[in-house]
Enzyme design. Sequence first.
Site, short mmCIF file in Angstrom:
data_model
loop_
_atom_site.label_atom_id
_atom_site.label_comp_id
_atom_site.label_asym_id
_atom_site.label_seq_id
_atom_site.Cartn_x
_atom_site.Cartn_y
_atom_site.Cartn_z
N HIS A 15 0.85 -1.21 0.00
CA HIS A 15 0.00 0.00 0.00
C HIS A 15 0.87 1.24 0.00
O HIS A 15 0.42 2.31 -0.42
CB HIS A 15 -0.95 0.00 1.20
CG HIS A 15 -0.26 0.19 2.52
ND1 HIS A 15 0.50 -0.80 3.10
CD2 HIS A 15 -0.19 1.26 3.34
CE1 HIS A 15 1.00 -0.34 4.24
NE2 HIS A 15 0.60 0.90 4.41
N ARG A 16 2.10 1.11 0.50
CA ARG A 16 3.10 2.18 0.37
C ARG A 16 4.39 1.55 -0.11
O ARG A 16 4.71 0.42 0.27
CB ARG A 16 3.36 2.83 1.72
CG ARG A 16 2.18 3.55 2.33
CD ARG A 16 2.57 4.97 2.74
NE ARG A 16 1.47 5.64 3.41
CZ ARG A 16 0.49 6.31 2.78
NH1 ARG A 16 0.48 6.37 1.46
NH2 ARG A 16 -0.46 6.89 3.45
N LYS A 33 9.47 -2.56 3.45
CA LYS A 33 10.67 -2.52 4.31
C LYS A 33 10.61 -3.62 5.34
O LYS A 33 9.55 -3.88 5.91
CB LYS A 33 10.69 -1.15 5.02
CG LYS A 33 11.84 -0.93 5.97
CD LYS A 33 12.98 -0.22 5.27
CE LYS A 33 14.24 -0.19 6.09
NZ LYS A 33 15.02 -1.44 6.02
N ASP A 64 3.81 5.78 11.90
CA ASP A 64 3.84 6.74 10.79
C ASP A 64 5.12 6.71 9.96
O ASP A 64 5.69 7.75 9.64
CB ASP A 64 3.65 8.18 11.33
CG ASP A 64 2.19 8.48 11.59
OD1 ASP A 64 1.35 7.94 10.86
OD2 ASP A 64 1.92 9.22 12.54
N LYS A 121 9.67 -8.84 4.95
CA LYS A 121 10.65 -9.54 5.79
C LYS A 121 11.37 -10.55 4.94
O LYS A 121 10.82 -11.10 3.99
CB LYS A 121 9.93 -10.28 6.94
CG LYS A 121 10.82 -10.59 8.09
CD LYS A 121 11.06 -9.35 8.92
CE LYS A 121 11.95 -9.58 10.09
NZ LYS A 121 11.99 -8.37 10.94
N SER A 169 15.84 3.42 10.51
CA SER A 169 16.12 2.96 9.13
C SER A 169 15.49 3.92 8.12
O SER A 169 16.05 4.17 7.06
CB SER A 169 15.55 1.56 8.90
OG SER A 169 16.31 0.62 9.58
#
Length: 472
Positions: A65-66, A70, A99, A106, A365
């Site tokens: 969705h974004r 990560k 946020d 993963k 990160s």
Amino acid sequence: MSNTPKFFTQVNRYFDRAASFLDHPDGLLDQIKECNVVYHTAFPVKMDDGRIEVIHGWRAQHSQHRLPVKGGIRLTSHANEDEVTALAALMTYKCAMVDIPFGGAKGAIRVEKDHYSDAELERILRRYTYELVQKNCMGPTIDVPGPDMGIGEREVAWMADTYAALSPGQASTAGAITGKPVSQGGVRGRTEATGRGVYFGLREAVSIAEDMEPLGLETGLEGKTVVIQGLGNVGYHAGTFLAADGVKVVGILEREGAIYDSRGLDVEEIYRHRMAGGSLIDIEAEEVIEGGGEGARGLEWECDILLPAALESVIHADNAGRIQAKIIAEGANGPTTADAANILLERGVLMLPDMYLNAGGVTVSYFEWIKNLTHMRFGRMERRFEAASNERILQAVEGLTGKRFNGDVFESVAVGAKEEDLVNSGLEETMVNGYHEMRELARIHEADLRTGAFIVAIRKVALAYRERGIFP
Ligand code: NAD
């Protein structure tokens, strides 16, 4: 333990509980819950003695969705698809909770790290990186891995170098992975960020008198006792920050056993001893248990705070009733099974959920990734400007009052923030705000903090899908 449901099933049970408080349509909730992509690869690696070994690796991209997605890479002997999928899902909710504008992912490689030479490990990680790049599963705007269990700066540096070699002409190859050494585009403060975030989260939790009273605890960290499982990156750094703020570390559990001493243990000394090849059970203590399996009994030792910072599902339905801690601070990912969490909550234990408490790593990160995309160290533009402004303010006060500040005042006030100061400040801001957001949603719905955190996360992911016009 054998009846413990699969890890991804457990994460989804937490999700379903939180979703029951929301009125999002089923299709949207189903989309959020599912794992978008799981890539499983098996690749040959030549060992030092000439043998070829087939290594299994995974990368799960839970939610796109974004972008980028990560999540860390872990090296463990029990790596499997269920675990990597569950951890990717937790990353989605964790990033949304605090946020961080990433989807969740993963990675894992099934190896017992200690069984390989450094050269073999390097070949394994470089080949794994190659596999990810070939399948378009790595890149600064696609998927950005980072460190997790068994991966430190050295391993990240090998992966970063391999990615850069495979990406000629790309401007920001450093942004394809985080957790790099500072000399290779890393950010100061990343190594200890998860532990520091655990400390900030705990400090916030124990500062609220209304929440400490039912536990029979005073506010503040000073004088509280903690038992830590896992003296690795998260456990060691969290332990060090907590000890520096007056917490007494009374128990430590590691692979080789567990030790307890009500007078307090020196985390720094024990960490150095183990790093030099020593064993935890060499340390003199009131109680010493030999063996990692037996040592798990240490989770039941008397303490105010239990900090599991090693493995998943270590607190389960069989031992939850015997846990004496009043606060469980989930440094590790998924250390408490859903059944155990229910037992503990019924007993009134305050549970600080992993998806909030260990979010410090991904937060910093994110700062590292931004630094890599902008090609600029934090503080470079403003540090000297700030120092000069502060100096002018002090001089103006001197002019108005006719008094002179001594040199120490100038040295401490007339300074500008360095990269590490800014990173730590951003981390503190994230953890403090995140705590209150999670607690407020839990309070509104008369639910536990984990449910509060999931509600925060689901609402934000749902909003992102809606913004893309896919769902009404
Ligand atoms: P690590 O490999 O640095 O440390 C893990 C430690 O646990 C090691 O010292 C290991 O010896 C110990 N351990 C292994 N088996 C054990 C057992 N049976 N009993 C007691 N100790 C045992 O890993 P880490 O990066 O500190 O990660 C620990 C946990 O925190 C994992 O669940 C990871 O997913 C989570 N986490 C890590 C980060 C990060 O930034 N490193 C961020 C978020 C979450």
